[in-house]
Design an enzyme around this catalytic site. Structure first.
Site, short mmCIF file in Angstrom:
data_model
loop_
_atom_site.label_atom_id
_atom_site.label_comp_id
_atom_site.label_asym_id
_atom_site.label_seq_id
_atom_site.Cartn_x
_atom_site.Cartn_y
_atom_site.Cartn_z
N LYS A 196 9.45 10.85 -0.57
CA LYS A 196 8.67 10.12 0.44
C LYS A 196 9.61 9.38 1.39
O LYS A 196 9.47 9.47 2.62
CB LYS A 196 7.74 9.12 -0.26
CG LYS A 196 7.00 8.23 0.73
CD LYS A 196 6.33 7.03 0.08
CE LYS A 196 5.91 6.05 1.15
NZ LYS A 196 5.34 4.82 0.66
N THR A 234 6.24 0.65 1.98
CA THR A 234 7.30 1.47 2.60
C THR A 234 6.62 2.50 3.49
O THR A 234 6.02 3.47 2.99
CB THR A 234 8.16 2.18 1.53
OG1 THR A 234 8.71 1.20 0.66
CG2 THR A 234 9.29 2.96 2.19
N LEU A 288 0.83 -1.21 0.00
CA LEU A 288 0.00 0.00 0.00
C LEU A 288 0.86 1.26 0.00
O LEU A 288 2.03 1.22 0.39
CB LEU A 288 -0.92 -0.03 1.23
CG LEU A 288 -1.85 -1.25 1.26
CD1 LEU A 288 -2.42 -1.48 2.66
CD2 LEU A 288 -2.97 -1.07 0.24
N PRO A 289 0.26 2.41 -0.39
CA PRO A 289 1.08 3.62 -0.55
C PRO A 289 1.68 4.16 0.76
O PRO A 289 2.86 4.48 0.81
CB PRO A 289 0.10 4.62 -1.16
CG PRO A 289 -0.97 3.81 -1.79
CD PRO A 289 -1.09 2.56 -0.96
N LYS A 291 15.47 -0.29 5.06
CA LYS A 291 15.01 0.34 3.81
C LYS A 291 15.21 1.87 3.84
O LYS A 291 15.75 2.45 2.90
CB LYS A 291 13.53 -0.01 3.61
CG LYS A 291 12.79 0.81 2.59
CD LYS A 291 12.90 0.27 1.20
CE LYS A 291 12.20 1.20 0.21
NZ LYS A 291 12.48 0.86 -1.15
P1 NAD Z 1 0.79 2.45 -6.43
O1 NAD Z 1 0.21 3.78 -6.11
O2 NAD Z 1 1.11 2.11 -7.84
O3 NAD Z 1 -0.17 1.28 -5.88
C1 NAD Z 1 -0.86 1.33 -4.67
C2 NAD Z 1 -2.12 0.50 -4.83
O4 NAD Z 1 -2.79 0.45 -3.56
C3 NAD Z 1 -3.12 1.11 -5.83
O5 NAD Z 1 -3.53 0.13 -6.76
C4 NAD Z 1 -4.27 1.56 -4.94
O6 NAD Z 1 -5.53 1.49 -5.60
C5 NAD Z 1 -4.17 0.53 -3.81
N1 NAD Z 1 -4.89 0.91 -2.61
C6 NAD Z 1 -5.10 2.15 -2.08
N2 NAD Z 1 -5.86 2.03 -0.96
C7 NAD Z 1 -6.13 0.71 -0.78
C8 NAD Z 1 -6.87 -0.02 0.18
N3 NAD Z 1 -7.49 0.59 1.19
N4 NAD Z 1 -6.93 -1.36 0.05
C9 NAD Z 1 -6.31 -2.00 -0.98
N5 NAD Z 1 -5.60 -1.35 -1.93
C10 NAD Z 1 -5.52 0.00 -1.83
O7 NAD Z 1 2.11 2.33 -5.51
P2 NAD Z 1 3.37 1.36 -5.75
O8 NAD Z 1 4.35 2.04 -6.64
O9 NAD Z 1 2.87 0.00 -6.07
O10 NAD Z 1 4.01 1.38 -4.27
C11 NAD Z 1 3.48 0.64 -3.20
C12 NAD Z 1 4.44 0.73 -2.04
O11 NAD Z 1 5.72 0.23 -2.46
C13 NAD Z 1 4.69 2.15 -1.55
O12 NAD Z 1 4.80 2.13 -0.15
C14 NAD Z 1 6.02 2.53 -2.21
O13 NAD Z 1 6.73 3.50 -1.47
C15 NAD Z 1 6.73 1.18 -2.20
N6 NAD Z 1 7.78 1.02 -3.22
C16 NAD Z 1 7.56 1.43 -4.50
C17 NAD Z 1 8.57 1.24 -5.44
C18 NAD Z 1 8.38 1.67 -6.89
O14 NAD Z 1 9.36 1.70 -7.63
N7 NAD Z 1 7.14 1.99 -7.31
C19 NAD Z 1 9.78 0.65 -5.09
C20 NAD Z 1 9.94 0.19 -3.77
C21 NAD Z 1 8.93 0.40 -2.85
#
Ligand code: NAD
Length: 298
Positions: A246, A96, A65-66, A171
């Site tokens: 972030k 994260t 999740l975000p 991390k």
């Molecule tokens: P994203 O915004 O693409 O995806 C988040 C998903 O969570 C979305 O599909 C959203 O609809 C869903 N969501 C929101 N509220 C929800 C709920 N109540 N129940 C279920 N689902 C819900 O984000 P991401 O890029 O996939 O990142 C996710 C996590 O991973 C974050 O914490 C980010 O910091 C971390 N991260 C991202 C990357 C990257 O390169 N994108 C790398 C490492 C870590």
């Protein structure tokens, strides 16, 4: 194993696909219909809410999740995962978020006999798709052992970092250093350029000398120095400035709680904040070199 998966975004979507590929059955939840449809087409079931997912006899749940607010909303409260999941089911949060929020949720989960791990990742969307993520894992050794087959389906390098929250500590400490090192490399490359040095030659010197690091060698911020780096394709793809911002926010906030100085981490955060305010939040974080450059580097 029957697994619940919540958060099917850029990272969670491909991670869930890799669990399906490894032969696990999945029940998924995401408010985005588009995200869930893609998984249903591959054989997953959907749930209408986190509570319904938790009641679907799942043996383990993975969340991606975000933010911490999303994690608390999904896990806590009467409609959350904890109130509805069966005892003994394993909970893995790969979001994260800050270590303190993570430890708070893990304490409540453990108290009701649900082992919980924080398992944030590095490796980006490419690593998520290829199943080669690095997992930094916090929690008990027995929960870590239980999670191995699931994490191995999504990643390659799986490291037990200690108790709950320590995966996130690893991390955010690593990413704070990355944010700082990129600013340092950007300053050095911009200085060399303005003083008349060829950028490729300078990078070659740095990368065979004591200044060498990932930011200079693999993700060099000067266009054309490393052909495969985002800098050589208009700073597209890669690790977005907003995501770096972030992670630096999480690090500086955790440091504030611990009354621990992070002078360069805080300075780096302000620099990326300034760059983001200028409208560049979507560019790879190496584009920060433009803050120091007289030329518009593309
Ligand atoms: P994203 O915004 O693409 O995806 C988040 C998903 O969570 C979305 O599909 C959203 O609809 C869903 N969501 C929101 N509220 C929800 C709920 N109540 N129940 C279920 N689902 C819900 O984000 P991401 O890029 O996939 O990142 C996710 C996590 O991973 C974050 O914490 C980010 O910091 C971390 N991260 C991202 C990357 C990257 O390169 N994108 C790398 C490492 C870590």
């Amino acid at each position: 194993m029957h697994i619940g998966f919540l958060g099917l975004g850029n990272m969670g979507g491909p991670m869930a696909r890799n669990l399906l590929k490894a032969g696990h059955s999945l029940t998924v939840f995401d408010p985005s219909l588009q995200a869930t449809t893609a998984l249903v087409e591959l054989g997953a079931r959907t749930a209408a809410s986190p509570a319904e997912l938790a009641r679907d006899d799942v043996d383990a749940i993975v969340t991606m999740l975000p933010t911490a607010a999303h994690v608390k909303e999904v896990y806590l409260g009467t409609q959350g995962l904890l109130a509805n999941v069966k005892p003994g089911a394993l909970l893995i949060d790969s979001s994260t978020i800050d270590p303190l929020s993570s430890r708070e949720v893990a304490r409540l989960a453990t108290a009701q006999d649900n082992p919980m791990l924080d398992a944030p990742v590095s490796g980006g969307t490419g690593g998520a798709a290829a199943g080669t993520l690095t997992f930094m894992v916090g929690g008990t050794a027995s929960a870590f052992d239980q999670a191995q087959p699931l994490l191995a389906a999504m990643g390659k390098n799986i490291v037990h970092c200690g108790d709950n929250g320590n995966g996130l500590v690893a991390k955010i400490a690593n990413n704070m250093l990355l944010g700082i090192s990129m600013v340092g490399v950007a300053e050095a490359m911009a200085l060399g350029h303005v003083l008349g040095m060829d950028a490729k030659v300078l990078a070659g010197i740095i990368n065979t000398s004591s200044g060498r690091c990932w930011s200079s060698e693999i993700n060099n911020p000067f266009p054309g120095v490393v052909e495969s780096a985002p800098a050589s394709r208009g700073y597209s793809g890669g690790f977005g400035t907003e995501l770096m911002l972030k992670d630096l926010g999480l690090a500086t906030e955790a440091a504030r709680h611990a009354k621990q100085p992070v002078v360069l981490g805080a300075a780096a955060q302000q620099l990326y904040q300034t760059f983001s305010l200028q409208g560049h939040g979507n560019l790879d974080f190496s584009a920060i070199i433009n803050l120091f450059s007289r030329d518009d580097l593309q």
